[in-house]
Design a protein around this motif. Structure first.
Motif: not given
Length: 131
Positions: A21-32, A47-54
């Motif tokens: 989630x932290x990586x996701x929000x950092x990416x969203x801020x970078x996109x803004x 980060x999304x698929x890594x979460x599924x793997x874990x």
């Protein structure tokens, strides 16, 4: 189907969820901040698929009886989560992708082993019902 001491895996899964989630929000801020670069750059997001793997490996760890294998799976989970988190510090080229590929392979193996366990459990239930 029984779960054996699931607390460790639950904690690791929650930690990975928080990091994702932290990586996701950092990416969203970078996109803004950089909307003109967003359309030009093709980002590889893990980060999304890594979460599924874990999550898959954690579920398999929960279903494994206490043994040496369970300890090795726990060590693998910790190495995946913290290795990916601190991959910028480690001076090995493409270390992050190595961790990601290890998680991918381990998750595929875990899915196969979970399916085998479920097949054995189903076979026992069917044989018990036929008697």
């Amino acid at each position: 189907m029984k779960l054996y001491k699931p607390l460790f895996s639950i904690i690791i899964i929650i930690v990975q969820l928080i990091l994702s989630l932290e990586d996701y929000y950092q990416l969203q801020e970078w996109k803004k901040e950089n909307p003109e670069l967003d359309s030009l750059i093709n980002l590889v997001i893990h980060y999304d698929t890594l979460f599924l793997f874990v999550l898959i490996i954690g579920i398999y760890e929960m279903r494994t009886k206490p043994s040496l294998i369970k300890k090795l799976i726990r060590i693998l989970l910790v190495c995946i989560v913290f290795g990916y988190c601190f991959s910028g510090i480690i001076p090995i080229e493409d270390f992050k992708f190595g961790i990601y590929n290890t998680a991918w392979f381990s998750a595929v193996v875990a899915i196969v082993l979970i399916l085998i366990q479920m097949g054995k459990y189903g076979t026992k239930k069917i044989n018990k019902a036929c008697r």
